[in-house]
Scaffold this motif. Sequence first.
Motif, short mmCIF file in Angstrom:
data_model
loop_
_atom_site.label_atom_id
_atom_site.label_comp_id
_atom_site.label_asym_id
_atom_site.label_seq_id
_atom_site.Cartn_x
_atom_site.Cartn_y
_atom_site.Cartn_z
N MET A 1 1.10 12.66 -2.30
CA MET A 1 0.31 11.45 -2.13
C MET A 1 0.26 11.14 -0.64
SD MET A 1 0.73 7.73 -3.94
CE MET A 1 1.52 8.55 -5.28
N ILE A 2 -0.90 10.68 -0.19
CA ILE A 2 -1.03 10.40 1.23
C ILE A 2 -0.28 9.13 1.62
CG2 ILE A 2 -3.18 11.68 1.56
CD1 ILE A 2 -4.73 9.07 1.32
N GLU A 3 0.15 9.10 2.86
CA GLU A 3 1.01 8.01 3.34
C GLU A 3 0.34 6.64 3.22
OE1 GLU A 3 3.44 6.74 7.37
OE2 GLU A 3 2.24 8.56 7.38
N ILE A 4 -0.93 6.53 3.52
CA ILE A 4 -1.59 5.22 3.48
C ILE A 4 -1.60 4.65 2.06
CG2 ILE A 4 -3.98 6.01 3.21
CD1 ILE A 4 -2.76 3.11 5.43
N VAL A 5 -1.69 5.48 1.05
CA VAL A 5 -1.63 5.01 -0.33
C VAL A 5 -0.23 4.51 -0.64
CG1 VAL A 5 -1.76 5.72 -2.76
CG2 VAL A 5 -3.54 6.45 -1.16
N GLU A 6 0.79 5.20 -0.16
CA GLU A 6 2.16 4.76 -0.38
C GLU A 6 2.41 3.40 0.29
OE1 GLU A 6 4.58 7.99 1.01
OE2 GLU A 6 4.13 9.22 -0.73
N ILE A 7 1.93 3.23 1.51
CA ILE A 7 2.09 1.97 2.24
C ILE A 7 1.36 0.85 1.50
CG2 ILE A 7 1.44 0.75 4.36
CD1 ILE A 7 1.88 3.51 5.80
N ALA A 8 0.12 1.10 1.12
CA ALA A 8 -0.69 0.10 0.43
C ALA A 8 -0.10 -0.24 -0.93
CB ALA A 8 -2.12 0.60 0.28
N ALA A 9 0.37 0.75 -1.65
CA ALA A 9 0.97 0.52 -2.97
C ALA A 9 2.19 -0.38 -2.85
CB ALA A 9 1.32 1.84 -3.63
N ALA A 10 2.98 -0.20 -1.82
CA ALA A 10 4.16 -1.05 -1.62
C ALA A 10 3.75 -2.50 -1.41
CB ALA A 10 4.96 -0.54 -0.43
N LYS A 11 2.60 -2.73 -0.82
CA LYS A 11 2.13 -4.10 -0.57
C LYS A 11 1.66 -4.82 -1.84
CE LYS A 11 0.56 -3.69 4.18
NZ LYS A 11 0.51 -4.99 4.81
N VAL A 12 1.21 -4.06 -2.83
CA VAL A 12 0.64 -4.68 -4.03
C VAL A 12 1.48 -4.48 -5.29
CG1 VAL A 12 -1.72 -4.60 -3.15
CG2 VAL A 12 -0.87 -2.71 -4.54
N GLY A 13 2.67 -3.93 -5.15
CA GLY A 13 3.54 -3.81 -6.31
C GLY A 13 3.61 -2.44 -6.94
N GLY A 14 3.18 -1.43 -6.24
CA GLY A 14 3.31 -0.07 -6.74
C GLY A 14 1.98 0.64 -6.96
N VAL A 15 2.11 1.93 -7.20
CA VAL A 15 0.94 2.79 -7.38
C VAL A 15 0.14 2.40 -8.62
CG1 VAL A 15 0.21 5.18 -7.76
CG2 VAL A 15 2.02 4.70 -6.14
N VAL A 16 0.82 2.06 -9.68
CA VAL A 16 0.13 1.69 -10.92
C VAL A 16 -0.67 0.40 -10.70
CG1 VAL A 16 0.41 1.02 -13.33
CG2 VAL A 16 1.75 2.92 -12.40
N ALA A 17 -0.07 -0.57 -10.03
CA ALA A 17 -0.78 -1.82 -9.75
C ALA A 17 -2.00 -1.57 -8.86
CB ALA A 17 0.16 -2.82 -9.09
N LEU A 18 -1.84 -0.74 -7.85
CA LEU A 18 -2.96 -0.42 -6.97
C LEU A 18 -4.08 0.29 -7.72
CD1 LEU A 18 -4.28 -0.33 -4.18
CD2 LEU A 18 -2.91 1.72 -3.69
N SER A 19 -3.72 1.25 -8.55
CA SER A 19 -4.75 1.97 -9.31
C SER A 19 -5.46 1.04 -10.29
CB SER A 19 -4.14 3.17 -10.04
OG SER A 19 -3.23 2.75 -11.03
N ARG A 20 -4.72 0.12 -10.88
CA ARG A 20 -5.33 -0.84 -11.80
C ARG A 20 -6.36 -1.69 -11.06
NH1 ARG A 20 -1.11 -3.99 -13.06
NH2 ARG A 20 -0.20 -2.30 -14.25
N GLU A 21 -5.99 -2.18 -9.87
CA GLU A 21 -6.91 -3.00 -9.07
C GLU A 21 -8.16 -2.22 -8.66
OE1 GLU A 21 -6.88 -6.25 -8.05
OE2 GLU A 21 -5.16 -6.58 -9.35
N LEU A 22 -7.99 -0.93 -8.41
CA LEU A 22 -9.13 -0.09 -8.00
C LEU A 22 -9.93 0.42 -9.20
CD1 LEU A 22 -7.43 1.99 -5.18
CD2 LEU A 22 -9.30 0.35 -4.89
N GLY A 23 -9.36 0.27 -10.41
CA GLY A 23 -10.05 0.73 -11.61
C GLY A 23 -10.05 2.24 -11.77
N ILE A 24 -8.96 2.88 -11.31
CA ILE A 24 -8.83 4.33 -11.43
C ILE A 24 -7.47 4.67 -12.04
CG2 ILE A 24 -10.34 4.77 -9.46
CD1 ILE A 24 -7.84 5.34 -7.78
N LYS A 25 -7.29 5.92 -12.44
CA LYS A 25 -6.00 6.38 -12.93
C LYS A 25 -5.08 6.61 -11.75
CE LYS A 25 -7.94 8.61 -16.96
NZ LYS A 25 -8.14 9.85 -17.68
N HIS A 26 -3.81 6.27 -11.90
CA HIS A 26 -2.90 6.43 -10.78
C HIS A 26 -2.74 7.89 -10.36
CE1 HIS A 26 0.02 6.92 -14.06
NE2 HIS A 26 0.75 7.58 -13.19
#
Length: 67
Positions: A1-26
């Motif tokens: 996984m690319i670093e920017i996704v890891e950084i962003a996911a940490a800001k919003v509560g994790g990869v699953v939360a980020l993918s949910r907000e974006l409407g995509i599969k994690h």
Amino acid sequence: MIEIVEIAAAKVGGVVALSRELGIKHSSFHSWPRVPAERVLEFERITGVSRHVIRPDVFGPAPEPAE
């Protein structure tokens, strides 16, 4: 996984939360060599990470603050 996704996911509560907000599969994040240009503005809105940090190749460097 690319670093920017890891950084962003940490800001919003994790990869699953980020993918949910974006409407995509994690699992989609694992196929991204970088954040797709068409997702950058939404990614920025959700995470607060600047578009200039996410894709400087598209948006250029961050502008200097006005004095």
